[in-house]
Design a protein around this motif. Structure first.
Motif, mmCIF file in Angstrom:
data_model
loop_
_atom_site.group_PDB
_atom_site.id
_atom_site.type_symbol
_atom_site.label_atom_id
_atom_site.label_comp_id
_atom_site.label_asym_id
_atom_site.label_seq_id
_atom_site.Cartn_x
_atom_site.Cartn_y
_atom_site.Cartn_z
ATOM 1 N N TRP A 59 35.367 36.648 37.678
ATOM 2 C CA TRP A 59 36.221 35.474 37.940
ATOM 3 C C TRP A 59 36.920 34.945 36.691
ATOM 4 O O TRP A 59 38.093 34.554 36.759
ATOM 5 C CB TRP A 59 35.458 34.371 38.673
ATOM 6 N N ARG A 60 36.228 34.962 35.562
ATOM 7 C CA ARG A 60 36.880 34.420 34.349
ATOM 8 C C ARG A 60 38.112 35.245 33.973
ATOM 9 O O ARG A 60 39.170 34.706 33.651
ATOM 10 C CB ARG A 60 35.916 34.440 33.166
ATOM 11 N N ASP A 110 31.882 36.938 43.229
ATOM 12 C CA ASP A 110 32.888 36.435 42.276
ATOM 13 C C ASP A 110 32.841 37.144 40.922
ATOM 14 O O ASP A 110 33.274 36.587 39.915
ATOM 15 C CB ASP A 110 32.697 34.921 42.070
ATOM 16 N N GLU A 120 40.967 34.766 36.445
ATOM 17 C CA GLU A 120 41.679 33.502 36.151
ATOM 18 C C GLU A 120 42.649 33.669 34.986
ATOM 19 O O GLU A 120 43.762 33.160 35.011
ATOM 20 C CB GLU A 120 40.675 32.394 35.809
ATOM 21 N N ARG A 121 42.191 34.411 33.971
ATOM 22 C CA ARG A 121 43.067 34.639 32.818
ATOM 23 C C ARG A 121 44.294 35.455 33.218
ATOM 24 O O ARG A 121 45.389 35.216 32.722
ATOM 25 C CB ARG A 121 42.320 35.410 31.722
ATOM 26 N N LYS A 127 41.663 42.203 38.659
ATOM 27 C CA LYS A 127 41.851 41.880 40.086
ATOM 28 C C LYS A 127 41.779 43.152 40.939
ATOM 29 O O LYS A 127 41.127 43.173 41.983
ATOM 30 C CB LYS A 127 43.215 41.193 40.250
ATOM 31 N N GLU A 131 45.656 35.489 36.170
ATOM 32 C CA GLU A 131 46.534 34.692 37.033
ATOM 33 C C GLU A 131 47.178 33.530 36.292
ATOM 34 O O GLU A 131 48.271 33.103 36.659
ATOM 35 C CB GLU A 131 45.739 34.204 38.268
ATOM 36 N N HIS A 132 46.501 33.009 35.279
ATOM 37 C CA HIS A 132 47.054 31.880 34.489
ATOM 38 C C HIS A 132 46.971 32.217 33.012
ATOM 39 O O HIS A 132 46.148 31.651 32.292
ATOM 40 C CB HIS A 132 46.271 30.595 34.784
#
Ligand code: AMP
Ligand code: GLY
Length: 426
Positions: free
Chosen positions: A417-418, A414, A421-422, A391, A424-425
């Motif tokens: 992005w993968r 973007d 996402e990892r 990020k 963040e989640h």
């Protein structure tokens, strides 16, 4: 030590930047280079395809070591010709380089050595290929056998697309590269790039990265050479990396050595992480572009001894140190890429962009015109940044992208992005 680097892309700018930082370096040339490489090396107008001219340049300038960036000179046997002239070079011979230049060579090697990859058949005529495609059904993947600048692959989601791809390739759509075609099973999963340095016998894992091959956000649009990348790729866990070394890289090196054509240089495995484990998508006989850019930003050690150890067969007890940071790069390309695009538009704001925290800019298709930098290709700039997280690296890279004033350019918004996402989640 005097070094000549061959190539002109973002990969070569990153290599030039890293080699230029080596205390072992006396003088660095790059042929042909670009406007950014000119800051780290003396660019020379040498035609890489003219091996005699490259050899003559090396002799005239007491070049000790040649580092080959792209795939084309490897496939043309430049490492063989330099070696025959007594000049040391980094990269595989033409025979070992078939791992990239011939898909059927690699598929046969995988089959003979139980290396996990997609099931496939190899064809020299359209009717037989189409019969196989009909029998297998879609989705299915159709590949030109030879080098097609990374564009010789059609991932067909429907039978009609697959049959059309076979006709297009045998009809000369990719020129000579499509005279033979490989049809293979569609693999589902997440893709990552794995790099290992090889010396003919031993392999030293370098690092992982993830590329973004589609032209537009959300992984849509046509396939490109790569629109951005980051390293490391979190999908490649330590266990998966060990598996790739044991099941792909080491058996491949053993097989090539047994054939009498040992593999030296960097071996780039495109890996699909499937539900059944890692499977080989393809090998490349060089660093990835743009993956090399993010690898170089993370490499702490001097690269020159590593490249020399690869060429000299001395990697057995070699190790490299890496920064823990994430590195990410956003490609800025000329509008129209990967299709037709114009050349010669003016790029401004590069100094302001380069001044952003954690940012490094590598040039690809650029040309100097006095003090101005002009776009001179499809992929033009690599706006790279490092950070503690994907990020953070992403935020820094895009802050720099926003300072580049180039209306004729575009980029994906973007990249990463993968991995974000990892993060963040988890
Ligand atoms: P290649 O030039 O072989 O790397 O293929 C280009 C891209 O096509 C790869 O990066 C993958 O995204 C995709 N691809 C190639 N082979 C397969 C396969 N067997 N299954 C699914 N996707 C594939
Ligand atoms: N980034 C993909 C390649 O270098 O082939």
């Amino acid at each position: 030590m005097n070094i000549l680097l061959l190539g002109s892309g973002g990969r070569e700018h990153a290599l030039a930047w890293k080699i230029a930082a080596s205390p072992l370096l006396t003088k660095l040339w790059c042929a042909p280079g670009n406007a950014g490489i000119a800051k780290d090396a003396d660019c020379v107008a040498l035609d890489m395809a003219d091996h005699a001219a490259v050899i003559a340049f090396c002799r005239a300038n007491a070049v000790d070591f040649v580092v080959v960036g792209p795939d084309a000179p490897i496939a043309a046997g430049i490492v063989d010709d330099l070696g025959a002239a007594g000049i040391k070079a980094f990269g595989p011979t033409k025979a070992a380089g078939q791992l990239e230049s011939s898909k059927s060579f690699t598929k046969a090697l995988c089959r003979a050595n139980a290396i996990p990859t997609a099931a496939y058949e190899h064809f020299t005529d359209a009717e037989a290929a189409k019969a196989y495609v009909r029998a297998q059904g879609a989705p299915i993947v159709v590949k030109a056998d030879g080098l097609a600048a990374g564009k010789g692959v059609v991932v067909a989601m429907t039978l009609a697309d697959a049959l059309a791809a076979v006709d297009m390739m045998f009809g000369g759509g990719f020129g000579e590269a499509g005279a033979e075609v490989v049809v293979e099973e569609f693999m589902r999963g997440e893709e990552a790039s794995f790099f290992a340095l090889c010396d003919g016998e031993h392999a030293l894992p370098l690092a992982t990265a993830q590329d973004h091959k589609r032209a537009f956000d959300g992984d849509t649009g046509p396939n490109t050479g790569g629109m951005g990348a980051y390293s490391p790729a979190p999908v490649m866990t330590e266990a998966l990396c060990a598996q790739v070394m044991d099941e792909m890289i080491r058996p491949t090196l053993r097989a090539l050595a047994a054939m009498g054509t040992p593999y030296k240089g960097v071996l780039y495995a495109g890996v699909m992480v499937t539900a059944q484990g890692p499977r080989l998508v393809e090998y490349n006989a060089r660093f990835g572009d743009p993956e090399c850019q993010v690898l170089m930003l993370r490499m702490m050690s001097d690269i020159v001894p590593a490249l020399l150890a690869s060429a000299d067969g001395q990697l057995k007890n070699f190790s490299l140190r890496w920064y823990d940071n994430v590195a990410l790069t956003v490609i800025m390309a000329t509008k129209g890429y990967p299709g037709d695009y114009g050349k010669g538009s003016v790029i401004a704001g590069l100094n302001e962009a380069a001044a952003c925290e954690g940012v490094e800019i590598f040039h690809a298709g650029t040309k100097a015109d006095g003090d101005r930098v002009l776009a001179n290709g499809g992929r033009v700039l690599n706006i790279c940044a490092t950070g503690k997280t994907v990020k953070e690296a992403q935020r820094r890279a895009y802050a720099a992208v926003d300072r580049v004033r180039w209306p004729e350019g575009f980029c994906r918004r973007d990249i990463g992005w993968r991995a974000v996402e990892r993060e963040e989640h988890p």
